[in-house]
Design a protein around this motif. Structure first.
Motif, PDB file in Angstrom:
ATOM      1  N   LEU A 167      85.345  94.222 -17.712  1.00 20.18           N
ATOM      2  CA  LEU A 167      86.050  94.126 -19.002  1.00 20.18           C
ATOM      3  C   LEU A 167      86.290  92.670 -19.394  1.00 20.18           C
ATOM      4  O   LEU A 167      86.136  92.295 -20.557  1.00 20.18           O
ATOM      5  N   ARG A 168      86.684  91.849 -18.418  1.00 21.78           N
ATOM      6  CA  ARG A 168      86.968  90.438 -18.710  1.00 21.78           C
ATOM      7  C   ARG A 168      85.719  89.747 -19.251  1.00 21.78           C
ATOM      8  O   ARG A 168      85.790  88.926 -20.170  1.00 21.78           O
ATOM      9  N   ASP A 169      84.589  90.104 -18.652  1.00 22.70           N
ATOM     10  CA  ASP A 169      83.319  89.504 -19.038  1.00 22.70           C
ATOM     11  C   ASP A 169      83.044  89.689 -20.531  1.00 22.70           C
ATOM     12  O   ASP A 169      82.467  88.813 -21.169  1.00 22.70           O
ATOM     13  N   VAL A 170      83.462  90.815 -21.085  1.00 17.46           N
ATOM     14  CA  VAL A 170      83.138  91.119 -22.486  1.00 17.46           C
ATOM     15  C   VAL A 170      84.341  91.020 -23.427  1.00 17.46           C
ATOM     16  O   VAL A 170      84.251  91.397 -24.595  1.00 17.46           O
ATOM     17  N   THR A 171      85.488  90.517 -22.927  1.00 18.87           N
ATOM     18  CA  THR A 171      86.651  90.391 -23.809  1.00 18.87           C
ATOM     19  C   THR A 171      87.215  88.970 -23.830  1.00 18.87           C
ATOM     20  O   THR A 171      88.356  88.754 -24.270  1.00 18.87           O
ATOM     21  N   GLY A 172      86.440  88.011 -23.341  1.00 18.90           N
ATOM     22  CA  GLY A 172      86.899  86.623 -23.386  1.00 18.90           C
ATOM     23  C   GLY A 172      88.091  86.362 -22.492  1.00 18.90           C
ATOM     24  O   GLY A 172      88.933  85.515 -22.800  1.00 18.90           O
ATOM     25  N   THR A 173      88.201  87.074 -21.386  1.00 21.76           N
ATOM     26  CA  THR A 173      89.376  86.913 -20.522  1.00 21.76           C
ATOM     27  C   THR A 173      88.995  86.522 -19.086  1.00 21.76           C
ATOM     28  O   THR A 173      89.725  86.814 -18.147  1.00 21.76           O
ATOM     29  N   VAL A 174      87.844  85.859 -18.941  1.00 18.06           N
ATOM     30  CA  VAL A 174      87.454  85.393 -17.601  1.00 18.06           C
ATOM     31  C   VAL A 174      88.256  84.152 -17.218  1.00 18.06           C
ATOM     32  O   VAL A 174      88.812  84.064 -16.131  1.00 18.06           O
ATOM     33  N   GLY A 175      88.334  83.166 -18.111  1.00 19.97           N
ATOM     34  CA  GLY A 175      88.916  81.867 -17.761  1.00 19.97           C
ATOM     35  C   GLY A 175      90.425  81.861 -17.745  1.00 19.97           C
ATOM     36  O   GLY A 175      91.074  81.390 -18.665  1.00 19.97           O
ATOM     37  N   CYS A 176      91.021  82.342 -16.692  1.00 22.30           N
ATOM     38  CA  CYS A 176      92.478  82.478 -16.586  1.00 22.30           C
ATOM     39  C   CYS A 176      92.827  82.404 -15.108  1.00 22.30           C
ATOM     40  O   CYS A 176      92.336  83.224 -14.314  1.00 22.30           O
ATOM     41  N   VAL A 177      93.642  81.410 -14.715  1.00 19.16           N
ATOM     42  CA  VAL A 177      93.863  81.144 -13.281  1.00 19.16           C
ATOM     43  C   VAL A 177      94.340  82.370 -12.492  1.00 19.16           C
ATOM     44  O   VAL A 177      93.723  82.725 -11.483  1.00 19.16           O
ATOM     45  N   PRO A 178      95.413  83.069 -12.914  1.00 16.29           N
ATOM     46  CA  PRO A 178      95.842  84.203 -12.068  1.00 16.29           C
ATOM     47  C   PRO A 178      94.786  85.312 -11.977  1.00 16.29           C
ATOM     48  O   PRO A 178      94.666  85.958 -10.934  1.00 16.29           O
ATOM     49  N   LEU A 179      94.021  85.505 -13.057  1.00 17.07           N
ATOM     50  CA  LEU A 179      93.003  86.568 -13.013  1.00 17.07           C
ATOM     51  C   LEU A 179      91.830  86.171 -12.110  1.00 17.07           C
ATOM     52  O   LEU A 179      91.313  87.003 -11.356  1.00 17.07           O
ATOM     53  N   ILE A 180      91.408  84.921 -12.176  1.00 16.90           N
ATOM     54  CA  ILE A 180      90.307  84.485 -11.297  1.00 16.90           C
ATOM     55  C   ILE A 180      90.776  84.484  -9.842  1.00 16.90           C
ATOM     56  O   ILE A 180      90.089  84.982  -8.943  1.00 16.90           O
ATOM     57  N   ALA A 181      91.974  83.914  -9.620  1.00 16.37           N
ATOM     58  CA  ALA A 181      92.467  83.804  -8.242  1.00 16.37           C
ATOM     59  C   ALA A 181      92.601  85.184  -7.608  1.00 16.37           C
ATOM     60  O   ALA A 181      92.164  85.404  -6.472  1.00 16.37           O
ATOM     61  N   SER A 182      93.184  86.136  -8.334  1.00 11.58           N
ATOM     62  CA  SER A 182      93.372  87.470  -7.745  1.00 11.58           C
ATOM     63  C   SER A 182      92.031  88.166  -7.552  1.00 11.58           C
ATOM     64  O   SER A 182      91.825  88.878  -6.562  1.00 11.58           O
ATOM     65  N   SER A 183      91.097  87.946  -8.461  1.00 17.01           N
ATOM     66  CA  SER A 183      89.777  88.566  -8.352  1.00 17.01           C
ATOM     67  C   SER A 183      89.048  88.074  -7.099  1.00 17.01           C
ATOM     68  O   SER A 183      88.533  88.861  -6.299  1.00 17.01           O
ATOM     69  N   ARG A 219      94.948  75.809  -5.808  1.00 15.16           N
ATOM     70  CA  ARG A 219      96.319  75.980  -5.292  1.00 15.16           C
ATOM     71  C   ARG A 219      96.708  77.465  -5.312  1.00 15.16           C
ATOM     72  O   ARG A 219      97.245  77.998  -4.352  1.00 15.16           O
ATOM     73  N   ALA A 220      96.423  78.148  -6.417  1.00 16.15           N
ATOM     74  CA  ALA A 220      96.795  79.572  -6.529  1.00 16.15           C
ATOM     75  C   ALA A 220      96.092  80.381  -5.430  1.00 16.15           C
ATOM     76  O   ALA A 220      96.715  81.213  -4.765  1.00 16.15           O
ATOM     77  N   MET A 221      94.809  80.116  -5.213  1.00 15.79           N
ATOM     78  CA  MET A 221      94.074  80.906  -4.223  1.00 15.79           C
ATOM     79  C   MET A 221      94.546  80.616  -2.805  1.00 15.79           C
ATOM     80  O   MET A 221      94.691  81.519  -1.981  1.00 15.79           O
ATOM     81  N   VAL A 222      94.788  79.327  -2.512  1.00 10.11           N
ATOM     82  CA  VAL A 222      95.242  78.960  -1.160  1.00 10.11           C
ATOM     83  C   VAL A 222      96.626  79.573  -0.899  1.00 10.11           C
ATOM     84  O   VAL A 222      96.880  80.105   0.188  1.00 10.11           O
ATOM     85  N   ASP A 223      97.501  79.553  -1.900  1.00  8.94           N
ATOM     86  CA  ASP A 223      98.842  80.113  -1.699  1.00  8.94           C
ATOM     87  C   ASP A 223      98.787  81.628  -1.454  1.00  8.94           C
ATOM     88  O   ASP A 223      99.467  82.137  -0.577  1.00  8.94           O
ATOM     89  N   ILE A 224      97.952  82.322  -2.218  1.00  6.70           N
ATOM     90  CA  ILE A 224      97.878  83.783  -2.023  1.00  6.70           C
ATOM     91  C   ILE A 224      97.306  84.095  -0.641  1.00  6.70           C
ATOM     92  O   ILE A 224      97.803  84.943   0.085  1.00  6.70           O
ATOM     93  N   GLY A 225      96.220  83.409  -0.278  1.00  5.79           N
ATOM     94  CA  GLY A 225      95.585  83.684   1.015  1.00  5.79           C
ATOM     95  C   GLY A 225      96.530  83.382   2.158  1.00  5.79           C
ATOM     96  O   GLY A 225      96.618  84.151   3.120  1.00  5.79           O
ATOM     97  N   VAL A 433      92.785  71.067  -0.980  1.00  6.48           N
ATOM     98  CA  VAL A 433      94.037  71.799  -1.152  1.00  6.48           C
ATOM     99  C   VAL A 433      94.255  72.678   0.076  1.00  6.48           C
ATOM    100  O   VAL A 433      93.410  73.524   0.391  1.00  6.48           O
ATOM    101  N   SER A 434      95.359  72.423   0.796  1.00  4.92           N
ATOM    102  CA  SER A 434      95.689  73.242   1.965  1.00  4.92           C
ATOM    103  C   SER A 434      97.025  73.905   1.684  1.00  4.92           C
ATOM    104  O   SER A 434      97.668  73.598   0.676  1.00  4.92           O
ATOM    105  N   PRO A 435      97.472  74.832   2.545  1.00  4.11           N
ATOM    106  CA  PRO A 435      98.767  75.473   2.287  1.00  4.11           C
ATOM    107  C   PRO A 435      99.896  74.454   2.150  1.00  4.11           C
ATOM    108  O   PRO A 435     100.856  74.688   1.420  1.00  4.11           O
ATOM    109  N   THR A 436      99.785  73.301   2.818  1.00  5.35           N
ATOM    110  CA  THR A 436     100.904  72.356   2.804  1.00  5.35           C
ATOM    111  C   THR A 436     100.734  71.164   1.872  1.00  5.35           C
ATOM    112  O   THR A 436     101.702  70.496   1.547  1.00  5.35           O
TER     113      THR A 436
END
Ligand code: URA
Ligand code: CA
Length: 441
Positions: A167-183, A219-225, A433-436
């Motif tokens: 859906l993101r691919d066809v609705t212009g919603t790919v470029g968004c940090v929380p959506l990319i990081a969670s994906s 940073r978002a991806m490292v923090d979640i992981g 970027v590391s956890p610390t």
């Protein structure tokens, strides 16, 4: 739960509760929330963002929306590497065999080309006979036996992401940090890796083109992981020009083999060593990054990396003789130079446009069902900062449909900017970027 209330809450800038996020992820996975409501919520998230708790919660719910790969039978820590996607970004084919030759276990689930970026699965499939489909048992056995495997997504990994990504691919919603990081992180967690090294690209060929956005994504991806208990770190690396010189599936396999055989090097090798050195640290094999890079270099110089690539290709049904003879890879019928329209310094490249140019020649898909031509693509003859004379080749197109060449030559000439002044050269690694901490170079 009423999805309209959830959409209105996010539209007004509120933070979604864990229950609301769970309903969103489950409803996406099982199809019970209609696409128009999912799309409206995705767009609201793009405008209003998500805080760290919401992003972590969405990641875990997407991971739990399907099965999780069990790699516990494999001895030692399984390390994985993931790139946010680029052009001429063949690090996987260079660093996976080198890291495995150094004793790391690399169980890697890769993707296909997306938009202007290439995909490792398409590259591997350009090797005659090579398959990227394995059952989970076969995947685990191959990693246990030879130390590495690179395959496509098995079974029902992260169905919520599958639905939302489409859906993101066809609705212009790919470029968004929380959506990319969670994906990305949901898929990494579901694929069972023990430790994760991320390569977040930045620049004209990257999903996130500014350095600040790229660091925010890392940073978002490292923090979640790390909240999920995984050792994880990210490098932010340059995509201001194609990383390797070759763009296109068999062409990129050829470049990886040339590097592992000691015939080529450059930025692709340098970034592969930076990432691979950190994978060896994460696997508990190397003391520190310098030791890790030295071990990777040792496996390159001894030929152990090339041998490991051959073992992996053979284990996946492919013709491993390509490692000794790259002429066995598919080759395009015509090579057409792209002449420099004037003399000067190569000052900037629109790397996304270069990726689309390779796609237009048949190296990538425009729709999900397009067939790709493994042989076609392009080879860059210049890098940023080079001086060229008028008429000197900027790149060489490898084509099977000569009628496409004129358009591609013009697109390449438009994508490569030539100026009178010598440009400042961009760094290869912008940040770690590391956890610390976040270290900027
Ligand atoms: N790659 C992914 O897997 N997901 C995104 O959202 C972007 C790139
Ligand atoms: Ca284990």
């Amino acid at each position: 739960m009423n999805m309209v209330d959830v959409i209105l809450k996010k539209k007004a800038g509120g933070a979604l509760s864990p229950e609301e996020i769970r309903a969103f992820a489950r409803g996406a996975a099982d199809g019970s929330i209609p696409d128009y409501q999912l799309a409206a919520l995705l767009m609201a998230i793009c405008f209003q963002g998500m805080n760290a708790q919401e992003t972590a919660c969405l990641t875990m719910e997407m991971m739990r929306s399907g099965g999780v790969v069990d790699l516990s039978e494999i001895d030692g820590v399984c390390v994985d590497k993931h790139s946010t996607g680029g052009v001429g970004d063949t690090t996987t084919l260079v660093l996976v065999p080198l890291a495995a030759a150094c004793g790391a276990k690399v169980a890697k689930i890769s993707g296909r080309g997306l938009g202007h970026t290439g995909g490792t699965l398409d590259k591997l499939e350009s090797i005659p006979g090579c398959s990227v489909e394995k059952t989970q048992e076969q995947f685990v056995r191959q990693v246990q036996q030879i130390g590495c495997a690179v395959i496509g997504q098995t079974g029902d990994l992260c169905p919520a992401d599958k639905a939302l990504y489409a859906l993101r691919d066809v609705t212009g919603t790919v470029g968004c940090v929380p959506l990319i990081a969670s994906s990305i992180v949901s898929k990494k967690l579901a694929s069972g890796a023990g430790a994760i090294v991320l390569d977040v690209k930045t620049g004209s060929g990257a999903l996130m083109q500014t350095l600040e956005e790229s660091i925010a994504l890392a940073r978002a991806m490292v923090d979640i992981g790390s909240q999920a208990g995984k050792p994880i770190l990210a490098l932010v690396t340059g995509m201001d020009q194609p990383l390797g010189t070759h763009v296109g599936n068999a062409l990129e396999v050829k470049e990886a083999i040339d590097i592992l055989a000691g015939r080529a090097g450059g930025d692709l090798l340098a970034v592969s060593l930076e990432l691979g050195g950190r994978m060896l640290v994460a696997a508990g094999i190397a003391r520190d990054v310098e030791d890790g890079k030295a071990r990777m270099r040792g496996a390159l110089e001894s030929g152990a990396g090339l041998q490991k690539l051959g073992e992996m290709i053979a284990a996946q049904g492919g013709d491993a003789r390509v490692c000794e003879d790259v002429a066995l890879l598919p080759r395009a019928e015509h090579c057409i130079p792209v002449p420099a329209p004037r003399a000067g310094y190569v000052a900037r490249m629109d790397t996304t446009a270069i990726g689309y140019c390779a796609q237009d020649l048949g190296a990538g898909r425009k729709t999900k069902t397009d067939a790709i031509d493994p042989a076609v693509g392009l080879v860059m003859d210049v890098r940023l900062g080079d001086y060229v004379e008028e008429g000197q080749p900027l790149a060489t197109l490898h084509v099977n449909k000569p009628e496409l060449a004129a358009g591609a030559v013009a697109s390449m000439q438009a994508a490569i900017h030539i100026e009178e002044e010598r440009p400042a050269l961009p760094p290869l690694v912008y940040a770690a970027v590391s956890p610390t901490e976040t270290i900027r170079y």
